[in-house]
Every structure is written in structure tokens, then in C-alpha cells.
Design an enzyme around this catalytic site. Structure first.
Site, PDB file in Angstrom:
ATOM      1  N   GLU B  22     -44.511  26.516  73.958  1.00  0.00           N
ATOM      2  CA  GLU B  22     -44.127  26.117  75.320  1.00  0.00           C
ATOM      3  C   GLU B  22     -44.963  26.956  76.282  1.00  0.00           C
ATOM      4  O   GLU B  22     -44.997  28.166  76.145  1.00  0.00           O
ATOM      5  CB  GLU B  22     -42.648  26.433  75.593  1.00  0.00           C
ATOM      6  CG  GLU B  22     -41.669  25.823  74.611  1.00  0.00           C
ATOM      7  CD  GLU B  22     -40.282  26.471  74.734  1.00  0.00           C
ATOM      8  OE1 GLU B  22     -39.888  26.879  75.845  1.00  0.00           O
ATOM      9  OE2 GLU B  22     -39.606  26.589  73.707  1.00  0.00           O
ATOM     10  N   ASP B 142     -40.078  23.164  85.008  1.00  0.00           N
ATOM     11  CA  ASP B 142     -39.109  24.149  84.550  1.00  0.00           C
ATOM     12  C   ASP B 142     -38.916  25.152  85.686  1.00  0.00           C
ATOM     13  O   ASP B 142     -39.752  26.027  85.885  1.00  0.00           O
ATOM     14  CB  ASP B 142     -39.604  24.837  83.278  1.00  0.00           C
ATOM     15  CG  ASP B 142     -38.519  25.698  82.655  1.00  0.00           C
ATOM     16  OD1 ASP B 142     -37.369  25.646  83.145  1.00  0.00           O
ATOM     17  OD2 ASP B 142     -38.815  26.423  81.691  1.00  0.00           O
ATOM     18  N   GLU B 147     -44.279  22.900  83.013  1.00  0.00           N
ATOM     19  CA  GLU B 147     -44.267  23.393  81.635  1.00  0.00           C
ATOM     20  C   GLU B 147     -44.677  22.288  80.679  1.00  0.00           C
ATOM     21  O   GLU B 147     -44.239  21.145  80.806  1.00  0.00           O
ATOM     22  CB  GLU B 147     -42.870  23.919  81.263  1.00  0.00           C
ATOM     23  CG  GLU B 147     -42.764  24.264  79.771  1.00  0.00           C
ATOM     24  CD  GLU B 147     -41.567  25.136  79.398  1.00  0.00           C
ATOM     25  OE1 GLU B 147     -41.106  25.923  80.249  1.00  0.00           O
ATOM     26  OE2 GLU B 147     -41.119  25.017  78.250  1.00  0.00           O
ATOM     27  N   SER B 149     -44.371  21.549  76.695  1.00  0.00           N
ATOM     28  CA  SER B 149     -43.824  21.943  75.400  1.00  0.00           C
ATOM     29  C   SER B 149     -44.494  21.082  74.358  1.00  0.00           C
ATOM     30  O   SER B 149     -44.371  19.857  74.390  1.00  0.00           O
ATOM     31  CB  SER B 149     -42.316  21.702  75.340  1.00  0.00           C
ATOM     32  OG  SER B 149     -41.662  22.496  76.280  1.00  0.00           O
ATOM     33  N   HIS B 203     -43.580  30.397  75.182  1.00  0.00           N
ATOM     34  CA  HIS B 203     -42.681  30.634  74.053  1.00  0.00           C
ATOM     35  C   HIS B 203     -43.201  29.976  72.790  1.00  0.00           C
ATOM     36  O   HIS B 203     -43.956  29.020  72.837  1.00  0.00           O
ATOM     37  CB  HIS B 203     -41.289  30.092  74.376  1.00  0.00           C
ATOM     38  CG  HIS B 203     -40.674  30.728  75.590  1.00  0.00           C
ATOM     39  ND1 HIS B 203     -39.516  30.302  76.163  1.00  0.00           N
ATOM     40  CD2 HIS B 203     -41.075  31.788  76.336  1.00  0.00           C
ATOM     41  CE1 HIS B 203     -39.216  31.047  77.205  1.00  0.00           C
ATOM     42  NE2 HIS B 203     -40.155  31.957  77.344  1.00  0.00           N
ATOM     43  N   ASN B 205     -41.758  28.493  68.960  1.00  0.00           N
ATOM     44  CA  ASN B 205     -40.567  28.048  68.239  1.00  0.00           C
ATOM     45  C   ASN B 205     -40.911  27.883  66.773  1.00  0.00           C
ATOM     46  O   ASN B 205     -41.951  27.316  66.433  1.00  0.00           O
ATOM     47  CB  ASN B 205     -40.093  26.701  68.783  1.00  0.00           C
ATOM     48  CG  ASN B 205     -39.663  26.829  70.230  1.00  0.00           C
ATOM     49  OD1 ASN B 205     -38.650  27.428  70.515  1.00  0.00           O
ATOM     50  ND2 ASN B 205     -40.464  26.294  71.136  1.00  0.00           N
ATOM     51  N   ARG B 287     -33.673  27.196  65.017  1.00  0.00           N
ATOM     52  CA  ARG B 287     -34.979  27.229  65.671  1.00  0.00           C
ATOM     53  C   ARG B 287     -35.106  28.603  66.273  1.00  0.00           C
ATOM     54  O   ARG B 287     -34.379  28.952  67.194  1.00  0.00           O
ATOM     55  CB  ARG B 287     -35.036  26.164  66.775  1.00  0.00           C
ATOM     56  CG  ARG B 287     -36.313  26.209  67.596  1.00  0.00           C
ATOM     57  CD  ARG B 287     -36.286  25.181  68.729  1.00  0.00           C
ATOM     58  NE  ARG B 287     -35.253  25.441  69.700  1.00  0.00           N
ATOM     59  CZ  ARG B 287     -35.474  25.678  71.007  1.00  0.00           C
ATOM     60  NH1 ARG B 287     -36.692  25.695  71.481  1.00  0.00           N
ATOM     61  NH2 ARG B 287     -34.475  25.883  71.840  1.00  0.00           N
ATOM     62  N   HIS B 289     -36.454  31.036  68.678  1.00  0.00           N
ATOM     63  CA  HIS B 289     -37.078  30.890  69.985  1.00  0.00           C
ATOM     64  C   HIS B 289     -37.685  32.245  70.348  1.00  0.00           C
ATOM     65  O   HIS B 289     -36.956  33.185  70.631  1.00  0.00           O
ATOM     66  CB  HIS B 289     -35.975  30.468  70.980  1.00  0.00           C
ATOM     67  CG  HIS B 289     -36.466  30.100  72.337  1.00  0.00           C
ATOM     68  ND1 HIS B 289     -35.915  30.609  73.493  1.00  0.00           N
ATOM     69  CD2 HIS B 289     -37.448  29.255  72.737  1.00  0.00           C
ATOM     70  CE1 HIS B 289     -36.535  30.089  74.537  1.00  0.00           C
ATOM     71  NE2 HIS B 289     -37.464  29.266  74.104  1.00  0.00           N
TER      72      HIS B 289
END
Lengths: 67, 552
Positions: B22, B142, B147, B149, B203, B205, B287, B289
Site C-alpha cells: 500500500e 485515504d 493511496e 493498494s 504498508h 501485507n 493478514r 499488516h
């Protein structure tokens, strides 16, 4: 020169680093002047694309909170 | 299938597993510096939606055909430690399970300045805040940033490709916006701070088997996260959250972390984030994060970031992660970041003191021997990716340790540092010179003609992992090995009938039916090309396609 020590990403102290740096090129004079020329050209090129008025531009870049 | 070919995690010893990225982009309109960031971000998404629709329709200005986000499976307040935070105790920014509406409240919550411009907000058409793309990604507003993802992929090389595809989506958006709008450029930066006390994330995941206890994940990862920045930090000029301290540091993000473990992502940021929102069958998967990484433009840095994390998670799953406990990890994280000589010794609870590079060697050795045992890391009979990742990890650590300049072609903080040093040497500039600040910022401009990372890459000074053509293809094509394939194909094949989608659903609304049909996609490894490609080939019509799908 304290700043220089900070930015040397090796485990060696400054003196050793200078020795090692000098030892890397196989034909030192030619390579290092070519390298310096390359860096100079690159910096010139980047100067041409940098936003005008650095101080104001950086000051204006204000972000809202994010994750 | 060969050893380690199961990308769901679970002790196979290889890099392959379901993962995704992300990226929150920094956003700036230099000619209208007081413009509201949420409104600007919505304009970026809107510009891409228009571009997308006109491509689909084959003509400019076509009707907007854009699927919204399906919020029904969002659970941002579920904590991996086994509880749920009450809504009334959550920070507003944690409530990501409701459709954001761009009204005066949302704009005000995004801390708009005094000169708020509501004209866009009150226009007849509600601006678009969310898009699901044909490559399976989500592109949305966001809070106060656009953003991207990425779609779910099955390995670090694909993670790099579909993350970089996001930068191209962002680039096309700002180009389209400038053409349409004429109010001056809107710039996007793939960085993590404005150097004025604000940070925004990039981020990662990772899908993990649910049975791995969360406490062992946190314990195994903290020393890894404290040290991995030497490989995948992006470099930052300035020290401290507000960047006023003079100097250069390894990580964009390190100074913004204040806790070891926690649910929050925008306040009191923790090294280990406990958000338990699996976007998949919850009794089977979690998941993980990860919020501590820097955004990377360097392909190798990004590759190492995803690949090494996946290997270390494999070690944790198998109970083989090195037993390391860092004393005061938050302080250690920042100390490592502030020492570009890489000499800082991290104190461990057992009394040892190791540099970040030495810590990384311990993880490398453990991952290498595990991958050799399981066969995943075999050069020819392995899973096809782990051997290359281990090689890159070993080379890069070795180069950092010996001061080999090849490290600067992969390690982003070092590449940026060399550029800054070049200017310092030539112009005698102090570390707090405004020009160096501009170089730090403009490094991450996503435009290839302006972004300094891109300029270096064009000169062959940044080692490339993947071809430009592969990244360009990933802007529209979904990865083939996960449910992202199904999602992306549904969106590009049936843009008029698909009215919504999320990580774990696709919603169809057929013209002759009054009710929508929601197709759940809770298994990340179903909906692959292998499983659904033939269906897409055989059925061009949405109604036929749905009927055939439901008969399967």
C-alpha cells in the site's frame, strides 16, 4: 569533518577508507577523472530539473496526517 | 509442484506467499499551496477514473463506469491479540470500514487550512473517492492522500512489479489532471514524510496461517524490523519528527514510531501493528499488516523488503527464527537509522551488542539454511524465486559491510546520500541547506523527468530488477496467481455490470435484474488464471459468465 565520518557506510575509520577507496580503481587516474566527470554531468543535469526556489518549495510541501 | 511452491505461508522455507503493498503518496500543488489535501487527492482519483472510462469507451468524456468499494468485510478495529477496540475509543482515522464522503466534515477532519475551498465539495456530482482497477488494485483517497493498494501477488518480484505499476497509475493520473484542469501541476511523491512532523505510510501485507501465535510473530519480527532499514530504508534529510535536527538518516519512518506493539497506524505508531483484518477466511489466515517500511523507488530495495520479510515469517511459522530480543526497540530503531556509518551496536537483552548488518546476517543464515533444507532455495529445483532473493540479500549485506560502492545501486538511502554528498562536495553546502532539502524531496517525485531517483535510474545508476515493459503491462493486467486475477478480469471485462468490489468480493448488477449478485472471494489463492481463465475466455457476456460461474 565529523560529518564525513557519519556518512561513511563502512566499518573502517577515515584513514583506512581513503586507502581503500584509492585501491579500488584498476587504472586510478583515468577512472577517477572519468567518474568525476560523470558525477559532474549528472549534477549539472539535475540542476536543470530541480524546482525553482528550493527554500520556498520545500517550505510549501506540507502534508496532512497519514497512516 | 516443486518444494515451496505454496504461497500461503506455512513453513515451506521459501519467499513465496500471498503479499501486497500500500502506498500513500505525498501530494502537493505548488501553485496553490493552501489547497485542501483531501479535495486534491479526490481530484487525482477522479482524473484517473475519467481516463479509465474514456479508454474503456474508446472515446473521451465517456460516462464514468467505475466500481465502488464494498465495505462489508472491513474490520479495522479487530486486534490480533484477541479483542476488538470499541468504536467510541477509536481515533476517527481508524474507522476505515465506512464509505468516506467528501463533505465539509471530512474536509475539516483532514485539517484543511483556513482558506478551505468547498466549491468542489458542493458540486452536483459527489467526487469519486474509490476505484478498483483492472489490475486488481484499489486506488482511493485515504484521509488526505491518494493511496494505491496493490493487488495480491505471490512473491517479492511480483510485489515490486505491481507496486511500481501503482507509481505509473499515479503518474497517469497527475498527467491527466494537468491536461484537464489547467490550475497547475499536482505533484505526487513516493515518500513518507513532509519533514514537518507529519508521516504517511507505505504498508506491506503478508498472508499467514492463523495458527501461528501473534506473540511469536511480534517477538520474531521486532529485531528484524529494527535492522532491515539498512537494506530498504529510503533515506531522509533531517533528524526527529519535525526534521529540524541537522543530519541525514537511513529511514524515512523510524523517527515516527513510538510503541512496540499496537492497533493504531496514525497515532502512537507501533513497530508491530495488530490490526486483524484478514480480508480472507478468518479462521484460516491472518493478514500481517506491516506499517514500518519506507516507500521504495529502488526496485532492489523493495524486492529485499518483501522477500526478506517473507522468509523471516517462514522462519517464525516453522519455529526457527533466531532468538533475539532487542533492549528498548523503539530507541534502537532510531539509533540505527541515525547512524549511516552502520557502526551503531544494538543492545540485546542477553547482553550482546550487534550492528544492524550483523543482525541481518543472523536472519540471512537462518533463512538460507532453512530454504536449503526444504529445497525451496535450490537454484534449479527450488521455487524459482528464493535462490535469487537469498543471493541478492547476501550480496547487498556483503557490499554494505565492506563499503563496496555497488551497494549504492540497490540501497536507496545510500544512493540518495551519494547524490547529496556530490552536491555538498561541489557547492560546500551544509546539511541543512535548502537545496539539499529539495533534493531529498524531489528524489521521490514520481515523474520520470523530475524525480531524481528516476534520473539516476535513467543513467544506469540504480540496478533494475524488472523491465519497464513488465511494469507497464501490470498497470492493466492483474497478477495471475491470486484472486486478484478474478477481480481484475471482472472489472476490465464487465465494467458496466460490476458495481463494486473489495479484496474479498465482486458485486455484479445485471441490467435485467433488480438485485445485485455478490461473489465472495475469501480464498486468496482461488480465482487464479488457472482456475478461472477458461471461464473468462468462454463467456463474453456478464450474464452467461455469472451463470457459468455459479454452476461451478
Amino acid at each position: 569533518m565529523a560529518g564525513q565520518e557519519q556518512i561513511n557506510p563502512s566499518s573502517r575509520n577515515e584513514e583506512q577508507a581513503e586507502e581503500a577507496d584509492a585501491a579500488i580503481p584498476t587504472s586510478p587516474a583515468a577512472q577517477s577523472s572519468a567518474a568525476t566527470q560523470g558525477v559532474d554531468d549528472l549534477l549539472d543535469e539535475i540542476d536543470g530539473v530541480l524546482e525553482k526556489n528550493a527554500e520556498e518549495f520545500v517550505k510549501g510541501f506540507v502534508q496532512k496526517g497519514g497512516q | 509442484m516443486t518444494a515451496g511452491a505454496f504461497p500461503d505461508g506455512g513453513g515451506h522455507g521459501g519467499v513465496r506467499r500471498v503479499m501486497g503493498s500500500e502506498t500513500e503518496y505525498g501530494i502537493h500543488a505548488p501553485l496553490t499551496p493552501t489547497a485542501n489535501a483531501t479535495v486534491l487527492s479526490a481530484r487525482v482519483i477522479e482524473a484517473y477514473a475519467r481516463l479509465n472510462s474514456s479508454r474503456l469507451a474508446g472515446e473521451a468524456g465517456a460516462r464514468r463506469a467505475t466500481a465502488g468499494w464494498d465495505y462489508s468485510d472491513e474490520e479495522p478495529l479487530h486486534d490480533a491479540r484477541g479483542w476488538t477496540m470499541p468504536r467510541n475509543r477509536a481515533h476517527y482515522s481508524q474507522l476505515t470500514d465506512v464509505e468516506p464522503v467528501l463533505d465539509a466534515t471530512a474536509v475539516a477532519l483532514a485539517h484543511g487550512r483556513a482558506e478551505l475551498d468547498y466549491s468542489d465539495v458542493e458540486s452536483a456530482e459527489q467526487p469519486l473517492m474509490n476505484m478498483v482497477l483492472g489490475n486488481g488494485a484499489r486506488f482511493y483517497v485515504d484521509h488526505a492522500h491518494p493511496e494505491y493498494s496493490s493487488p495480491e501477488v505471490t512473491g517479492p518480484r511480483d510485489a515490486v512489479i505491481w507496486d511500481a505499476a501503482g507509481d505509473l497509475v499515479a503518474l497517469e493520473s497527475v498527467r491527466a489532471l494537468q491536461e484537464a484542469d489547467g490550475t497547475g501541476p499536482v505533484n505526487l511523491y513516493k515518500n513518507n514524510t513532509d519533514n514537518k512532523a507529519v508521516s504517511y505510510g507505505s504498508h506491506e501485507n503478508y498472508l499467514m496461517p492463523r495458527e501461528v501465535p501473534f506473540s511469536s510473530i511480534a517477538e520474531g519480527l521486532i529485531p528484524f524490523f529494527v535492522s532491515r532499514q539498512v537494506l530498504c530504508g529510503s533515506g531522509r534529510l533531517g533528524l526527529g519528527q519535525d526534521g529540524r535536527g541537522v543530519g541525514y538518516q537511513i529511514s524515512q519512518r523510524a523517527d515516527f514510531f513510538e510503541a512496540e506493539v499496537g492497533l493504531e497506524t496514525t497515532i502512537r505508531r507501533p513497530i508491530i501493528n495488530t490490526r486483524d483484518e484478514p480480508h480472507a477466511t478468518a479462521d484460516k489466515y491472518r493478514r500481517l499488516h506491516v506499517i514500518i517500511g519506507d516507500a521504495n523507488l529502488s526496485q532492489y530495495a523493495n524486492y529485499l523488503k518483501f522477500g526478506t520479510a517473507s522468509l523471516v515469517l517462514g522462519l517464525i511459522e516453522a519455529g526457527r527464527v533466531p532468538k533475539l530480543q532487542v533492549f528498548e526497540p523503539v530507541a534502537a530503531l532510531q539509533d540505527v537509522s541515525h547512524d549511516t556509518s552502520l557502526q551503531h551496536r544494538v543492545r540485546l537483552i542477553d547482553g550482546r551488542r550487534l550492528t544492524a548488518v550483523e543482525l541481518q546476517w543472523l536472519y540471512f543464515e537462518a533463512a538460507k539454511s532453512f530454504a536449503e533444507e526444504t529445497g525451496a532455495g535450490h537454484p534449479s529445483q527450488g521455487d524459482g524465486e528464493t535462490h535469487a532473493l537469498l543471493t541478492a540479500w547476501e550480496e547487498t549485506l556483503g557490499w554494505l559491510e565492506s563499503g563496496d560502492e555497488r551497494a549504492a545501486q540497490r540501497v536507496e538511502w545510500l544512493a540518495k546520500l551519494r547524490l547529496l554528498e556530490g552536491y555538498r562536495d561541489r557547492g560546500g553546502l551544509a546539511w541543512n541547506d535548502a537545496k539539499l532539502g529539495l533534493i531529498d524531496l524531489q528524489w521521490s517525485d514520481i515523474r520520470p523527468e523530475k524525480g531524481l531517483y528516476h534520473r539516476l535510474a535513467q543513467h544506469g545508476r540504480m540496478e533494475k530488477l524488472v523491465d519497464d515493459a513488465e511494469i507497464a503491462a501490470a498497470v492493466t493486467a492483474p497478477p495471475e496467481g491470486t484472486r486478484a486475477f478474478f477481480r481484475g478480469m471482472c472489472l476490465s471485462r464487465f465494467p458496466r455490470e460490476v458495481t463494486g468490489a473489495s479484496w474479498d468480493s465482486v458485486i455484479f448488477r445485471l441490467p435485467r435484474q433488480s438485485r445485485s449478485t455478490r461473489i465472495p472471494t475469501r480464498e486468496p489463492l482461488r480465482g487464479t488464471r488457472e482456475l478461472t481463465g477458461a471461464l473468462f475466455d468462454a463467456h463474453q457476456d456478464a450474464e452467461d459468465f455469472l451463470r457459468a460461474l455459479q454452476q461451478q
